[in-house]
Design a protein around this motif. Structure first.
Motif, PDB file in Angstrom:
ATOM      1  N   CYS A 229       5.289 -31.786 -97.049  1.00 31.77           N
ATOM      2  CA  CYS A 229       5.919 -33.096 -97.235  1.00 31.77           C
ATOM      3  C   CYS A 229       5.595 -33.983 -96.046  1.00 31.77           C
ATOM      4  CB  CYS A 229       7.429 -32.953 -97.399  1.00 31.77           C
ATOM      5  SG  CYS A 229       7.894 -31.850 -98.753  1.00 31.77           S
ATOM      6  N   GLY A 230       4.654 -34.900 -96.237  1.00 30.60           N
ATOM      7  CA  GLY A 230       4.285 -35.826 -95.180  1.00 30.60           C
ATOM      8  C   GLY A 230       5.181 -37.042 -95.168  1.00 30.60           C
ATOM      9  N   SER A 231       4.884 -37.958 -94.266  1.00 35.66           N
ATOM     10  CA  SER A 231       5.714 -39.156 -94.130  1.00 35.66           C
ATOM     11  C   SER A 231       5.561 -40.102 -95.310  1.00 35.66           C
ATOM     12  CB  SER A 231       5.365 -39.889 -92.833  1.00 35.66           C
ATOM     13  OG  SER A 231       3.981 -40.225 -92.807  1.00 35.66           O
TER      14      SER A 231
ATOM     15  N   GLU B 222      11.967 -25.962 -96.027  1.00 36.48           N
ATOM     16  CA  GLU B 222      11.545 -25.221 -94.831  1.00 36.48           C
ATOM     17  C   GLU B 222      11.227 -26.255 -93.745  1.00 36.48           C
ATOM     18  OE1 GLU B 222       8.943 -21.369 -94.600  1.00 36.48           O
ATOM     19  OE2 GLU B 222       7.611 -23.096 -94.422  1.00 36.48           O
ATOM     20  N   VAL B 223      12.004 -26.224 -92.681  1.00 34.72           N
ATOM     21  CA  VAL B 223      11.846 -27.169 -91.576  1.00 34.72           C
ATOM     22  C   VAL B 223      11.350 -26.391 -90.362  1.00 34.72           C
ATOM     23  CG1 VAL B 223      12.961 -28.917 -90.153  1.00 34.72           C
ATOM     24  CG2 VAL B 223      13.742 -28.545 -92.502  1.00 34.72           C
ATOM     25  N   VAL B 224      10.193 -26.800 -89.815  1.00 36.62           N
ATOM     26  CA  VAL B 224       9.557 -26.079 -88.712  1.00 36.62           C
ATOM     27  C   VAL B 224       9.329 -27.040 -87.549  1.00 36.62           C
ATOM     28  CG1 VAL B 224       7.562 -24.721 -87.996  1.00 36.62           C
ATOM     29  CG2 VAL B 224       8.419 -24.527 -90.342  1.00 36.62           C
ATOM     30  N   LEU B 225       9.742 -26.618 -86.363  1.00 36.31           N
ATOM     31  CA  LEU B 225       9.447 -27.380 -85.148  1.00 36.31           C
ATOM     32  C   LEU B 225       8.095 -26.920 -84.613  1.00 36.31           C
ATOM     33  CD1 LEU B 225      12.944 -27.337 -83.374  1.00 36.31           C
ATOM     34  CD2 LEU B 225      11.952 -29.114 -84.826  1.00 36.31           C
ATOM     35  N   LEU B 226       7.147 -27.842 -84.511  1.00 38.29           N
ATOM     36  CA  LEU B 226       5.787 -27.489 -84.111  1.00 38.29           C
ATOM     37  C   LEU B 226       5.641 -27.321 -82.606  1.00 38.29           C
ATOM     38  CD1 LEU B 226       3.874 -29.916 -86.511  1.00 38.29           C
ATOM     39  CD2 LEU B 226       4.492 -27.526 -86.875  1.00 38.29           C
TER      40      LEU B 226
ATOM     41  N   ARG C  46      13.099 -37.418 -94.867  1.00 36.70           N
ATOM     42  CA  ARG C  46      11.962 -37.637 -93.965  1.00 36.70           C
ATOM     43  C   ARG C  46      12.276 -38.623 -92.841  1.00 36.70           C
ATOM     44  NH1 ARG C  46       7.462 -38.165 -98.685  1.00 36.70           N
ATOM     45  NH2 ARG C  46       9.133 -39.368 -99.596  1.00 36.70           N
ATOM     46  N   GLU C  47      13.548 -38.798 -92.539  1.00 39.41           N
ATOM     47  CA  GLU C  47      13.908 -39.647 -91.406  1.00 39.41           C
ATOM     48  C   GLU C  47      13.414 -39.057 -90.090  1.00 39.41           C
ATOM     49  OE1 GLU C  47      15.269 -42.615 -91.108  1.00 39.41           O
ATOM     50  OE2 GLU C  47      15.324 -42.880 -93.281  1.00 39.41           O
ATOM     51  N   CYS C  48      13.325 -37.737 -90.026  1.00 36.95           N
ATOM     52  CA  CYS C  48      12.919 -37.087 -88.776  1.00 36.95           C
ATOM     53  C   CYS C  48      11.435 -37.266 -88.479  1.00 36.95           C
ATOM     54  CB  CYS C  48      13.269 -35.601 -88.817  1.00 36.95           C
ATOM     55  SG  CYS C  48      12.539 -34.710 -90.207  1.00 36.95           S
ATOM     56  N   ILE C  49      10.620 -37.623 -89.487  1.00 36.65           N
ATOM     57  CA  ILE C  49       9.179 -37.807 -89.252  1.00 36.65           C
ATOM     58  C   ILE C  49       8.731 -39.224 -89.586  1.00 36.65           C
ATOM     59  CG2 ILE C  49       8.675 -35.368 -89.662  1.00 36.65           C
ATOM     60  CD1 ILE C  49       7.698 -36.151 -92.455  1.00 36.65           C
ATOM     61  N   ARG C  50       9.682 -40.108 -89.887  1.00 44.21           N
ATOM     62  CA  ARG C  50       9.302 -41.455 -90.288  1.00 44.21           C
ATOM     63  C   ARG C  50       8.731 -42.252 -89.118  1.00 44.21           C
ATOM     64  NH1 ARG C  50      10.600 -43.289 -95.046  1.00 44.21           N
ATOM     65  NH2 ARG C  50      12.328 -41.808 -95.249  1.00 44.21           N
TER      66      ARG C  50
ATOM     67  N   ASP D 274       5.592 -36.692 -86.844  1.00 41.16           N
ATOM     68  CA  ASP D 274       5.034 -35.687 -87.744  1.00 41.16           C
ATOM     69  C   ASP D 274       4.230 -34.635 -86.998  1.00 41.16           C
ATOM     70  OD1 ASP D 274       3.126 -37.489 -86.997  1.00 41.16           O
ATOM     71  OD2 ASP D 274       2.163 -37.624 -88.964  1.00 41.16           O
ATOM     72  N   LYS D 275       3.931 -34.907 -85.723  1.00 43.17           N
ATOM     73  CA  LYS D 275       3.275 -33.896 -84.886  1.00 43.17           C
ATOM     74  C   LYS D 275       4.290 -32.927 -84.285  1.00 43.17           C
ATOM     75  CE  LYS D 275      -0.831 -35.924 -85.119  1.00 43.17           C
ATOM     76  NZ  LYS D 275      -0.433 -37.108 -85.895  1.00 43.17           N
ATOM     77  N   ASN D 276       5.573 -33.268 -84.380  1.00 42.62           N
ATOM     78  CA  ASN D 276       6.620 -32.430 -83.799  1.00 42.62           C
ATOM     79  C   ASN D 276       7.370 -31.615 -84.850  1.00 42.62           C
ATOM     80  OD1 ASN D 276       5.981 -33.757 -81.378  1.00 42.62           O
ATOM     81  ND2 ASN D 276       7.585 -35.296 -81.665  1.00 42.62           N
ATOM     82  N   VAL D 277       7.524 -32.185 -86.049  1.00 42.49           N
ATOM     83  CA  VAL D 277       8.316 -31.542 -87.096  1.00 42.49           C
ATOM     84  C   VAL D 277       7.491 -31.457 -88.370  1.00 42.49           C
ATOM     85  CG1 VAL D 277      10.460 -31.616 -88.423  1.00 42.49           C
ATOM     86  CG2 VAL D 277      10.424 -32.517 -86.092  1.00 42.49           C
ATOM     87  N   ALA D 278       7.524 -30.299 -89.016  1.00 40.53           N
ATOM     88  CA  ALA D 278       6.852 -30.103 -90.310  1.00 40.53           C
ATOM     89  C   ALA D 278       7.905 -29.839 -91.376  1.00 40.53           C
ATOM     90  CB  ALA D 278       5.870 -28.943 -90.233  1.00 40.53           C
ATOM     91  N   LEU D 279       7.832 -30.591 -92.468  1.00 39.23           N
ATOM     92  CA  LEU D 279       8.741 -30.413 -93.604  1.00 39.23           C
ATOM     93  C   LEU D 279       7.964 -29.793 -94.759  1.00 39.23           C
ATOM     94  CD1 LEU D 279      10.639 -33.828 -93.562  1.00 39.23           C
ATOM     95  CD2 LEU D 279      11.288 -31.684 -92.454  1.00 39.23           C
ATOM     96  N   ARG D 280       8.502 -28.705 -95.289  1.00 38.07           N
ATOM     97  CA  ARG D 280       7.814 -27.997 -96.366  1.00 38.07           C
ATOM     98  C   ARG D 280       8.820 -27.578 -97.428  1.00 38.07           C
ATOM     99  NH1 ARG D 280       5.212 -23.895 -91.976  1.00 38.07           N
ATOM    100  NH2 ARG D 280       3.839 -25.363 -90.894  1.00 38.07           N
ATOM    101  N   ARG D 281       8.283 -27.185 -98.574  1.00 40.04           N
ATOM    102  CA  ARG D 281       9.068 -26.579 -99.639  1.00 40.04           C
ATOM    103  C   ARG D 281       8.400 -25.275-100.043  1.00 40.04           C
ATOM    104  NH1 ARG D 281      14.138 -28.972-100.682  1.00 40.04           N
ATOM    105  NH2 ARG D 281      13.952 -31.172-101.177  1.00 40.04           N
ATOM    106  N   VAL D 282       9.196 -24.225-100.221  1.00 36.81           N
ATOM    107  CA  VAL D 282       8.671 -22.937-100.694  1.00 36.81           C
ATOM    108  C   VAL D 282       8.547 -23.023-102.207  1.00 36.81           C
ATOM    109  CG1 VAL D 282       9.003 -20.441-100.697  1.00 36.81           C
ATOM    110  CG2 VAL D 282       9.859 -21.812 -98.776  1.00 36.81           C
TER     111      VAL D 282
END
Length: 393
Positions: free
Chosen positions: A51-53, A289-293, A337-341, A346-354
């Motif tokens: 899930c990108g911005s 799935e929320v990942v801190l890069l 997506r407020e955290c990567i807006r 988007d280089k710090n946080v990755a948003l994904r779905r399983v």
């Protein structure tokens, strides 16, 4: 001339240095990929929706069995693998609501369960309304429609479907009576669903075509033909039939207005009319799935926590006066997506779905408990599969 010679010698030296640094390797000498295992970046694309911005990517499932044959990976659907990986975990169970996780299942199957729950599980709902008197401001058609949407707390598996040629009887019809009157000089009266009274002996309204019998002892014909009273049946003797909720407003009567009617409920499915749908809603979403890069500390950590409206992130103390952001509640992420807006986040946080883990929610209208609805949906899907196998064989 001397200067030109010196520059030529320097160019030759740099060229020889680059040749020593970037040694050419034949394609036949490249290391082989491990057989039976996908590289991490391909495995991520296969199992996650990124899930990108701006928009999500990798939203399509790879169903071709030979998609990864060059890497020694069999992508075909195998029953043994499905049986070992598939599981259902109950997260929350209430009287009319169920939340559970379905893991190791294809989106098409998850959607099949959703569609069956909404459209193919039968319930009992009011279909025919016989209005003897209605002096309220609500038209007869609107009143009948409102009555049809009132959930009835009864097990539909105890009743049969009624076709156009069938006679209403105790096995296919439930009869209710409603009679409300607002006397003159009193305040406005609210008519609630609790006013619907069950008639276990069937209809009490005499057929309009019925002529007075020659013998006064003969029983006049009504709109139903019950051979016995429903409250004598063991299923209903200690559990009378009634609307699920007693406080649903059917109508409001002014002074001098009156409603008198009889409502007949029959068995049906949601694909015929929404009033027969056993669920208020049935929906699913893929597990977030929320990942801190990278490590996000101090002021950046506090800024990240403030960005999320549903409090996915939290701050932990790592000692020496330093703080670090952590992912505390990834399940509640709504992908706003407020955290990567903001640019660069988007280089710090990755948003994904399983993509094979579904959070499924069922909200029952009350006819059947939500856990029973799901087991009935499984049975219907199983019957469909058996019909297909029978037709193919």
């Amino acid at each position: 001339m001397g200067t030109a010679t010196e520059s030529e010698s320097m160019d030759s030296e740099s060229t020889s240095t680059q040749e020593e640094t970037f040694t050419k390797v034949s394609v036949w000498d490249l290391p082989d990929l491990p057989k039976g295992k996908l590289p991490p970046h391909i495995e991520l694309q296969r199992t996650r929706v990124l899930c990108g911005s701006l928009a999500p990517t990798n939203t399509e499932n790879v169903n071709y069995s030979g998609a990864y044959a060059a890497m020694g990976v069999d992508n075909s659907v195998r029953f043994e693998q499905f049986r070992n990986n598939f599981k259902v975990e109950i997260v929350r169970l209430e009287e009319d609501e169920l939340e559970f996780d379905m893991v190791g299942i294809d989106p098409s199957l998850a959607n099949a369960f959703r569609r069956i729950l909404i459209a193919e599980l039968p319930t009992m709902a009011i279909e025919k309304v016989l209005i003897a008197n209605n002096t309220s401001i609500i038209q007869d058609e609107v009143l009948a429609h409102r009555l049809g949407l009132i959930p009835i707390e009864v097990d539909p598996r105890l009743f049969e479907y009624m076709s156009e040629n069938d006679v209403p009887n105790e096995k296919n019809t439930i009869v209710f009576k409603l009679h409300a009157r607002c006397t003159k000089g009193s305040d406005r009266l609210r008519v609630l669903s609790s006013e619907l009274k069950w008639l276990p002996n069937g209809s009490e309204l005499i057929l309009g075509t019925e002529h007075p019998a020659s013998s006064s002892s003969a029983k006049p014909k009504t709109y139903t033909s019950f051979s016995c009273s429903q409250d004598t049946l063991p299923e209903f003797s200690n559990d009378p039939i009634a609307p699920k909720d007693a406080d649903i407003i059917v109508a409001k009567l002014g002074p001098g207005q009156e409603i008198e009617l009889e409502a007949h409920a029959v068995k049906g499915m949601g694909k015929t009319h929404a009033k027969w749908s056993p669920v208020a809603t049935a929906w699913y979403r893929m597990l977030p799935e929320v990942v801190l890069l990278r490590d996000i500390e101090d002021d950046e950590a506090e800024a990240l926590v403030k960005k999320c409206p549903v409090k996915v992130f939290d701050i932990e103390d790592i000692g020496k006066g330093k703080k670090r952001a952590t992912v505390a509640q990834p399940r509640v992420c709504t992908l706003c997506r407020e955290c990567i807006r903001e640019e660069g986040w988007d280089k710090n946080v990755a948003l994904r779905r399983v993509n094979d883990h579904f959070i499924f929610t069922i909200e029952s209208t009350g006819a059947l408990p939500p856990e029973v609805l799901f087991t009935e949906a499984v049975k219907i899907l199983e019957e469909k599969c058996e019909r297909v196998i029978t037709e193919l064989s």
